[in-house]
Structures are given as C-alpha cells and as structure tokens.
Design a protein around this motif. Sequence first.
Motif, PDB file in Angstrom:
ATOM      1  N   MET A 106       0.846  -1.195   0.000  1.00  0.00           N
ATOM      2  CA  MET A 106       0.000   0.000   0.000  1.00  0.00           C
ATOM      3  C   MET A 106       0.886   1.250   0.000  1.00  0.00           C
ATOM      4  O   MET A 106       1.882   1.307   0.702  1.00  0.00           O
ATOM      5  CB  MET A 106      -0.886   0.017   1.238  1.00  0.00           C
ATOM      6  CG  MET A 106      -1.779  -1.185   1.391  1.00  0.00           C
ATOM      7  SD  MET A 106      -3.307  -1.057   0.522  1.00  0.00           S
ATOM      8  CE  MET A 106      -4.129   0.183   1.464  1.00  0.00           C
ATOM      9  N   ASP A 107       0.496   2.218  -0.786  1.00  0.00           N
ATOM     10  CA  ASP A 107       1.212   3.483  -0.752  1.00  0.00           C
ATOM     11  C   ASP A 107       0.213   4.618  -0.549  1.00  0.00           C
ATOM     12  O   ASP A 107      -0.962   4.401  -0.276  1.00  0.00           O
ATOM     13  CB  ASP A 107       2.080   3.682  -1.997  1.00  0.00           C
ATOM     14  CG  ASP A 107       1.280   3.845  -3.276  1.00  0.00           C
ATOM     15  OD1 ASP A 107       0.101   3.484  -3.284  1.00  0.00           O
ATOM     16  OD2 ASP A 107       1.859   4.336  -4.256  1.00  0.00           O
ATOM     17  N   TYR A 126      -1.419   6.814  -2.395  1.00  0.00           N
ATOM     18  CA  TYR A 126      -2.642   6.953  -3.177  1.00  0.00           C
ATOM     19  C   TYR A 126      -3.661   5.863  -2.865  1.00  0.00           C
ATOM     20  O   TYR A 126      -4.851   6.075  -3.002  1.00  0.00           O
ATOM     21  CB  TYR A 126      -2.312   7.017  -4.668  1.00  0.00           C
ATOM     22  CG  TYR A 126      -1.572   8.288  -4.975  1.00  0.00           C
ATOM     23  CD1 TYR A 126      -2.252   9.495  -4.993  1.00  0.00           C
ATOM     24  CD2 TYR A 126      -0.205   8.293  -5.165  1.00  0.00           C
ATOM     25  CE1 TYR A 126      -1.587  10.674  -5.220  1.00  0.00           C
ATOM     26  CE2 TYR A 126       0.476   9.474  -5.388  1.00  0.00           C
ATOM     27  CZ  TYR A 126      -0.222  10.664  -5.419  1.00  0.00           C
ATOM     28  OH  TYR A 126       0.430  11.833  -5.624  1.00  0.00           O
ATOM     29  N   ASP A 127      -3.212   4.699  -2.441  1.00  0.00           N
ATOM     30  CA  ASP A 127      -4.143   3.659  -2.007  1.00  0.00           C
ATOM     31  C   ASP A 127      -4.904   4.114  -0.763  1.00  0.00           C
ATOM     32  O   ASP A 127      -6.112   3.915  -0.649  1.00  0.00           O
ATOM     33  CB  ASP A 127      -3.411   2.353  -1.726  1.00  0.00           C
ATOM     34  CG  ASP A 127      -2.799   1.760  -2.977  1.00  0.00           C
ATOM     35  OD1 ASP A 127      -3.398   1.904  -4.055  1.00  0.00           O
ATOM     36  OD2 ASP A 127      -1.711   1.150  -2.864  1.00  0.00           O
ATOM     37  N   TYR A 128      -4.189   4.715   0.169  1.00  0.00           N
ATOM     38  CA  TYR A 128      -4.834   5.224   1.380  1.00  0.00           C
ATOM     39  C   TYR A 128      -5.800   6.357   1.056  1.00  0.00           C
ATOM     40  O   TYR A 128      -6.908   6.416   1.591  1.00  0.00           O
ATOM     41  CB  TYR A 128      -3.794   5.701   2.398  1.00  0.00           C
ATOM     42  CG  TYR A 128      -2.993   4.585   2.999  1.00  0.00           C
ATOM     43  CD1 TYR A 128      -3.618   3.562   3.708  1.00  0.00           C
ATOM     44  CD2 TYR A 128      -1.616   4.540   2.861  1.00  0.00           C
ATOM     45  CE1 TYR A 128      -2.893   2.524   4.264  1.00  0.00           C
ATOM     46  CE2 TYR A 128      -0.874   3.507   3.409  1.00  0.00           C
ATOM     47  CZ  TYR A 128      -1.522   2.504   4.111  1.00  0.00           C
ATOM     48  OH  TYR A 128      -0.796   1.477   4.656  1.00  0.00           O
ATOM     49  N   ILE A 129      -5.367   7.281   0.195  1.00  0.00           N
ATOM     50  CA  ILE A 129      -6.220   8.416  -0.165  1.00  0.00           C
ATOM     51  C   ILE A 129      -7.499   7.931  -0.849  1.00  0.00           C
ATOM     52  O   ILE A 129      -8.596   8.388  -0.528  1.00  0.00           O
ATOM     53  CB  ILE A 129      -5.458   9.400  -1.082  1.00  0.00           C
ATOM     54  CG1 ILE A 129      -4.406  10.151  -0.285  1.00  0.00           C
ATOM     55  CG2 ILE A 129      -6.399  10.386  -1.754  1.00  0.00           C
ATOM     56  CD1 ILE A 129      -4.966  11.059   0.799  1.00  0.00           C
ATOM     57  N   LEU A 130      -7.366   6.975  -1.787  1.00  0.00           N
ATOM     58  CA  LEU A 130      -8.552   6.480  -2.481  1.00  0.00           C
ATOM     59  C   LEU A 130      -9.490   5.742  -1.541  1.00  0.00           C
ATOM     60  O   LEU A 130     -10.694   5.659  -1.796  1.00  0.00           O
ATOM     61  CB  LEU A 130      -8.137   5.569  -3.642  1.00  0.00           C
ATOM     62  CG  LEU A 130      -7.550   6.300  -4.835  1.00  0.00           C
ATOM     63  CD1 LEU A 130      -7.053   5.299  -5.869  1.00  0.00           C
ATOM     64  CD2 LEU A 130      -8.555   7.242  -5.452  1.00  0.00           C
ATOM     65  N   GLY A 131      -8.990   5.216  -0.460  1.00  0.00           N
ATOM     66  CA  GLY A 131      -9.849   4.592   0.540  1.00  0.00           C
ATOM     67  C   GLY A 131     -10.451   5.601   1.498  1.00  0.00           C
ATOM     68  O   GLY A 131     -11.596   5.456   1.937  1.00  0.00           O
ATOM     69  N   LEU A 132      -9.685   6.635   1.830  1.00  0.00           N
ATOM     70  CA  LEU A 132     -10.158   7.623   2.802  1.00  0.00           C
ATOM     71  C   LEU A 132     -11.208   8.573   2.253  1.00  0.00           C
ATOM     72  O   LEU A 132     -12.033   9.082   3.010  1.00  0.00           O
ATOM     73  CB  LEU A 132      -8.974   8.435   3.338  1.00  0.00           C
ATOM     74  CG  LEU A 132      -8.121   7.748   4.387  1.00  0.00           C
ATOM     75  CD1 LEU A 132      -6.913   8.615   4.727  1.00  0.00           C
ATOM     76  CD2 LEU A 132      -8.932   7.468   5.631  1.00  0.00           C
ATOM     77  N   ILE A 133     -11.190   8.831   0.961  1.00  0.00           N
ATOM     78  CA  ILE A 133     -12.155   9.781   0.386  1.00  0.00           C
ATOM     79  C   ILE A 133     -13.589   9.309   0.606  1.00  0.00           C
ATOM     80  O   ILE A 133     -14.392  10.052   1.185  1.00  0.00           O
ATOM     81  CB  ILE A 133     -11.845  10.065  -1.095  1.00  0.00           C
ATOM     82  CG1 ILE A 133     -10.558  10.868  -1.208  1.00  0.00           C
ATOM     83  CG2 ILE A 133     -12.995  10.805  -1.758  1.00  0.00           C
ATOM     84  CD1 ILE A 133     -10.014  10.980  -2.612  1.00  0.00           C
ATOM     85  N   PRO A 134     -13.972   8.095   0.203  1.00  0.00           N
ATOM     86  CA  PRO A 134     -15.361   7.683   0.445  1.00  0.00           C
ATOM     87  C   PRO A 134     -15.665   7.442   1.924  1.00  0.00           C
ATOM     88  O   PRO A 134     -16.797   7.663   2.366  1.00  0.00           O
ATOM     89  CB  PRO A 134     -15.525   6.408  -0.373  1.00  0.00           C
ATOM     90  CG  PRO A 134     -14.161   5.925  -0.636  1.00  0.00           C
ATOM     91  CD  PRO A 134     -13.260   7.109  -0.618  1.00  0.00           C
ATOM     92  N   VAL A 135     -14.660   6.991   2.684  1.00  0.00           N
ATOM     93  CA  VAL A 135     -14.880   6.780   4.119  1.00  0.00           C
ATOM     94  C   VAL A 135     -15.167   8.107   4.805  1.00  0.00           C
ATOM     95  O   VAL A 135     -16.083   8.214   5.624  1.00  0.00           O
ATOM     96  CB  VAL A 135     -13.664   6.071   4.754  1.00  0.00           C
ATOM     97  CG1 VAL A 135     -13.728   6.103   6.272  1.00  0.00           C
ATOM     98  CG2 VAL A 135     -13.574   4.638   4.257  1.00  0.00           C
TER      99      VAL A 135
END
Length: 76
Positions: free
Chosen positions: A2-3, A5-14
């Motif tokens: 995980m890097d 952008y993976d975290y960001i793409l998960g955090l946006i909808p959360v």
Amino acid sequence: MMDYYDYILGLIPVTMGGIAALLSAVGFGVSMAVPAGALAALPLVAHALFVRAPVAEEPEPTTTTQRQTGHTSTAD
C-alpha cells in the motif's frame, strides 16, 4: 504494498460517507449532510492532486549508441 494513493482512495469515500452518516444521525437532513461530507473530503482530494501530485519518474537520458547496442562505445 500500500502506498499514499491507495490510502487516499480509501479515505475519500470513508470520510464523505462517515461525515454524512454522522450528521444524518445527529439530525441534519440528507440534503445537508451529503454536501458537508463532500466538503470534508475535499482537502484529501486537493492534497493528493496538488501537494503530492501523481507524476511519473523521468527516465535517465540515453545516447543513440546506448539505445542501439545497449552499451557505450569507446574510442579506439
């Protein structure tokens, strides 16, 4: 692995869904809670696009000889 952008793409909808659900549970209307959730997720999107922009690494420049033969030529 995980890097960033993976975290960001998960955090946006959360973030958006979590804030909207929380505000809706507290008593705000859905028409007010969803835009508030989107507004809360906006800094994540802005940071990912403008602060840590997704740019490709530039390859090292090669000479014509290196591209054709795979090695540099030496003068005889």
